[in-house]
Design an enzyme around this catalytic site. Structure first.
Site, PDB file in Angstrom:
ATOM      1  N   ASP A  21      90.717 -16.351  48.711  1.00  0.00           N
ATOM      2  CA  ASP A  21      91.236 -15.798  47.450  1.00  0.00           C
ATOM      3  C   ASP A  21      92.412 -14.845  47.687  1.00  0.00           C
ATOM      4  O   ASP A  21      92.487 -14.180  48.725  1.00  0.00           O
ATOM      5  CB  ASP A  21      90.089 -15.051  46.745  1.00  0.00           C
ATOM      6  CG  ASP A  21      90.426 -14.753  45.295  1.00  0.00           C
ATOM      7  OD1 ASP A  21      91.315 -15.417  44.731  1.00  0.00           O
ATOM      8  OD2 ASP A  21      89.802 -13.833  44.733  1.00  0.00           O
ATOM      9  N   HIS A  38      99.990 -20.292  47.530  1.00  0.00           N
ATOM     10  CA  HIS A  38      99.043 -21.339  47.937  1.00  0.00           C
ATOM     11  C   HIS A  38      99.499 -22.008  49.241  1.00  0.00           C
ATOM     12  O   HIS A  38      98.691 -22.321  50.108  1.00  0.00           O
ATOM     13  CB  HIS A  38      98.888 -22.384  46.824  1.00  0.00           C
ATOM     14  CG  HIS A  38      98.247 -21.842  45.579  1.00  0.00           C
ATOM     15  ND1 HIS A  38      97.117 -21.046  45.606  1.00  0.00           N
ATOM     16  CD2 HIS A  38      98.579 -21.954  44.266  1.00  0.00           C
ATOM     17  CE1 HIS A  38      96.773 -20.714  44.374  1.00  0.00           C
ATOM     18  NE2 HIS A  38      97.652 -21.238  43.531  1.00  0.00           N
ATOM     19  N   GLU A  68      85.444 -24.161  38.311  1.00  0.00           N
ATOM     20  CA  GLU A  68      86.097 -23.371  37.256  1.00  0.00           C
ATOM     21  C   GLU A  68      87.624 -23.386  37.384  1.00  0.00           C
ATOM     22  O   GLU A  68      88.327 -23.025  36.437  1.00  0.00           O
ATOM     23  CB  GLU A  68      85.610 -21.909  37.305  1.00  0.00           C
ATOM     24  CG  GLU A  68      84.177 -21.704  36.825  1.00  0.00           C
ATOM     25  CD  GLU A  68      83.127 -22.240  37.794  1.00  0.00           C
ATOM     26  OE1 GLU A  68      83.355 -22.200  39.023  1.00  0.00           O
ATOM     27  OE2 GLU A  68      82.079 -22.732  37.320  1.00  0.00           O
ATOM     28  N   TRP A  70      89.606 -25.727  37.285  1.00  0.00           N
ATOM     29  CA  TRP A  70      90.269 -26.668  36.352  1.00  0.00           C
ATOM     30  C   TRP A  70      90.818 -25.936  35.137  1.00  0.00           C
ATOM     31  O   TRP A  70      91.600 -26.497  34.378  1.00  0.00           O
ATOM     32  CB  TRP A  70      89.285 -27.752  35.891  1.00  0.00           C
ATOM     33  CG  TRP A  70      88.772 -28.627  36.987  1.00  0.00           C
ATOM     34  CD1 TRP A  70      87.499 -28.634  37.476  1.00  0.00           C
ATOM     35  CD2 TRP A  70      89.475 -29.627  37.736  1.00  0.00           C
ATOM     36  NE1 TRP A  70      87.371 -29.564  38.483  1.00  0.00           N
ATOM     37  CE2 TRP A  70      88.573 -30.197  38.654  1.00  0.00           C
ATOM     38  CE3 TRP A  70      90.798 -30.100  37.717  1.00  0.00           C
ATOM     39  CZ2 TRP A  70      88.925 -31.202  39.550  1.00  0.00           C
ATOM     40  CZ3 TRP A  70      91.149 -31.112  38.602  1.00  0.00           C
ATOM     41  CH2 TRP A  70      90.230 -31.656  39.503  1.00  0.00           C
ATOM     42  N   LEU A 132      83.541 -27.967  66.127  1.00  0.00           N
ATOM     43  CA  LEU A 132      83.526 -27.158  64.901  1.00  0.00           C
ATOM     44  C   LEU A 132      83.342 -28.078  63.707  1.00  0.00           C
ATOM     45  O   LEU A 132      84.014 -29.103  63.596  1.00  0.00           O
ATOM     46  CB  LEU A 132      84.859 -26.398  64.750  1.00  0.00           C
ATOM     47  CG  LEU A 132      85.022 -25.611  63.449  1.00  0.00           C
ATOM     48  CD1 LEU A 132      84.143 -24.361  63.453  1.00  0.00           C
ATOM     49  CD2 LEU A 132      86.487 -25.207  63.229  1.00  0.00           C
TER      50      LEU A 132
HETATM   51  C1  IPE Z   1      87.334 -18.407  43.903  1.00  0.00           C
HETATM   52  O1  IPE Z   1      88.504 -17.749  43.552  1.00  0.00           O
HETATM   53  C2  IPE Z   1      87.604 -19.857  44.132  1.00  0.00           C
HETATM   54  C3  IPE Z   1      88.410 -20.168  45.296  1.00  0.00           C
HETATM   55  C4  IPE Z   1      88.919 -19.327  46.156  1.00  0.00           C
HETATM   56  C5  IPE Z   1      88.630 -21.562  45.502  1.00  0.00           C
HETATM   57  P1  IPE Z   1      88.910 -17.529  42.024  1.00  0.00           P
HETATM   58  O2  IPE Z   1      90.186 -16.789  42.037  1.00  0.00           O
HETATM   59  O3  IPE Z   1      88.867 -18.801  41.292  1.00  0.00           O
HETATM   60  O4  IPE Z   1      87.710 -16.605  41.496  1.00  0.00           O
HETATM   61  P2  IPE Z   1      87.653 -15.572  40.309  1.00  0.00           P
HETATM   62  O5  IPE Z   1      88.218 -16.266  39.112  1.00  0.00           O
HETATM   63  O6  IPE Z   1      88.461 -14.383  40.707  1.00  0.00           O
HETATM   64  O7  IPE Z   1      86.193 -15.229  40.172  1.00  0.00           O
HETATM   65  C1  IPE Z   2      92.880 -18.602  45.652  1.00  0.00           C
HETATM   66  O1  IPE Z   2      93.918 -17.767  45.269  1.00  0.00           O
HETATM   67  C2  IPE Z   2      93.242 -20.049  45.539  1.00  0.00           C
HETATM   68  C3  IPE Z   2      92.395 -20.795  44.614  1.00  0.00           C
HETATM   69  C4  IPE Z   2      91.519 -20.313  43.774  1.00  0.00           C
HETATM   70  C5  IPE Z   2      92.540 -22.216  44.631  1.00  0.00           C
HETATM   71  P1  IPE Z   2      94.141 -17.408  43.741  1.00  0.00           P
HETATM   72  O2  IPE Z   2      95.090 -18.379  43.154  1.00  0.00           O
HETATM   73  O3  IPE Z   2      92.861 -17.249  43.025  1.00  0.00           O
HETATM   74  O4  IPE Z   2      94.849 -15.988  43.903  1.00  0.00           O
HETATM   75  P2  IPE Z   2      94.721 -14.732  42.942  1.00  0.00           P
HETATM   76  O5  IPE Z   2      93.261 -14.434  42.785  1.00  0.00           O
HETATM   77  O6  IPE Z   2      95.364 -15.131  41.642  1.00  0.00           O
HETATM   78  O7  IPE Z   2      95.449 -13.651  43.656  1.00  0.00           O
HETATM   79 MG    MG Z   3      91.650 -15.657  42.676  1.00  0.00          MG
END
Ligand code: IPE
Ligand code: IPE
Ligand code: MG
Length: 248
Positions: A21, A38, A68, A70, A132
């Site tokens: 995240d 990303h 979620e 999506w 791994l």
């Molecule tokens: C969790 O991160 C999902 C992934 C890293 C794939 P999110 O950014 O979607 O989670 P929330 O919305 O902060 O809970």
């Molecule tokens: C995690 O980074 C990637 C996915 C959830 C796929 P985020 O895109 O959620 O990054 P923040 O939370 O907006 O910083």
């Molecule tokens: Mg996030």
């Protein structure tokens, strides 16, 4: 998997799970589009995969796309799916040479066809990997996984194949998508959040949780070492009294 004996102290985290995240915040801080965050997140993943084996990690499970996610704008979803395909295209040979066995959990059949195809290729090409186990959680959501398992067991009971009384922790675990993995020892969440966001809820029963302010694109081997050092200092009591108190 079952809960180990109390007071067990293994300084090595055999199974590390990571909620990758903070890509969006990383990009925002740099004044870049989220897509660039990303892209950098994928580079961080490549580094952590390389760093895992020398640290005796046997299983690495990474949350790459949740059920979620999506809800995000279609353009961002497209970027994430394209990055998955690019990652698989460019890394399969490398993963194979590193002895990595690739697998995936989540409802893969709902991913775009191009992703499903690359995943299938990647899994087939790395089947012999023994050093791994790398599991990508894609269109994964723990509640859905648990509901799926409950439905399968209910159907088996309805067909008379099992008795409801036979449903145990072990039988339930065997119906989850993680049935071939031990429970995670350590769950790492970068970007300063302290929530699981629907990741491995059942499997995390006794996982140690490590949160760091560092954003995923900046998470490197040195950050992994900090997380593993914190893990080694924890005492996993599994509900029993502390072994430091003599256990009596
Ligand atoms: C969790 O991160 C999902 C992934 C890293 C794939 P999110 O950014 O979607 O989670 P929330 O919305 O902060 O809970
Ligand atoms: C995690 O980074 C990637 C996915 C959830 C796929 P985020 O895109 O959620 O990054 P923040 O939370 O907006 O910083
Ligand atoms: Mg996030």
């Amino acid at each position: 998997m079952s809960v180990p004996l109390s007071g067990e102290r293994s300084p090595i985290a055999q199974h590390v799970a990571i909620i990758m995240d903070g890509n969006g915040r990383w990009a925002k801080r740099q004044g870049l589009p989220r897509a660039e965050g990303h892209r950098r997140g994928v580079l961080a993943l490549k580094d952590i995969v390389k760093a895992a084996k020398p640290r005796q990690i046997k299983y690495l499970t990474v949350y790459a796309f949740s059920t979620e996610n999506w809800r995000r704008p279609q353009a961002e979803i497209d970027v994430l799916m394209d990055l998955l395909v690019e990652f698989l295209d460019s890394e399969i040979a490398e993963l194979r040479s590193q002895g990595v066995r690739l697998s995936a959990i989540g409802h893969l059949e709902e991913l775009p066809e191009r992703c499903q195809q690359k995943l299938a290729e990647g899994m087939a090409a790395t089947r012999q990997g023994h050093d791994l186990s790398l599991t990508l959680a894609l269109n994964y959501g723990s509640r859905r996984e648990i509901v799926d398992a409950a439905r399968q067991l209910a159907e088996a009971a309805q067909r008379g194949e099992i008795q409801p009384a036979e449903i145990s922790d072990a039988l339930f675990s065997a119906h989850l998508s993680t049935k071939d993995l031990p429970d995670p020892d350590l769950i790492i969440r970068p970007s300063g959040e302290w929530r699981l966001s629907n990741f491995l809820l059942w499997q995390a029963a006794y996982a140690e949780i490590y949160s760091t302010e560092v954003l995923w694109p900046d998470f490197d081997a040195a950050q992994l070492d900090l997380a593993l050092a914190a893990f080694a200092r924890r005492e996993r009591r599994y509900g029993a009294v502390s072994s430091r108190d003599g256990g009596s």
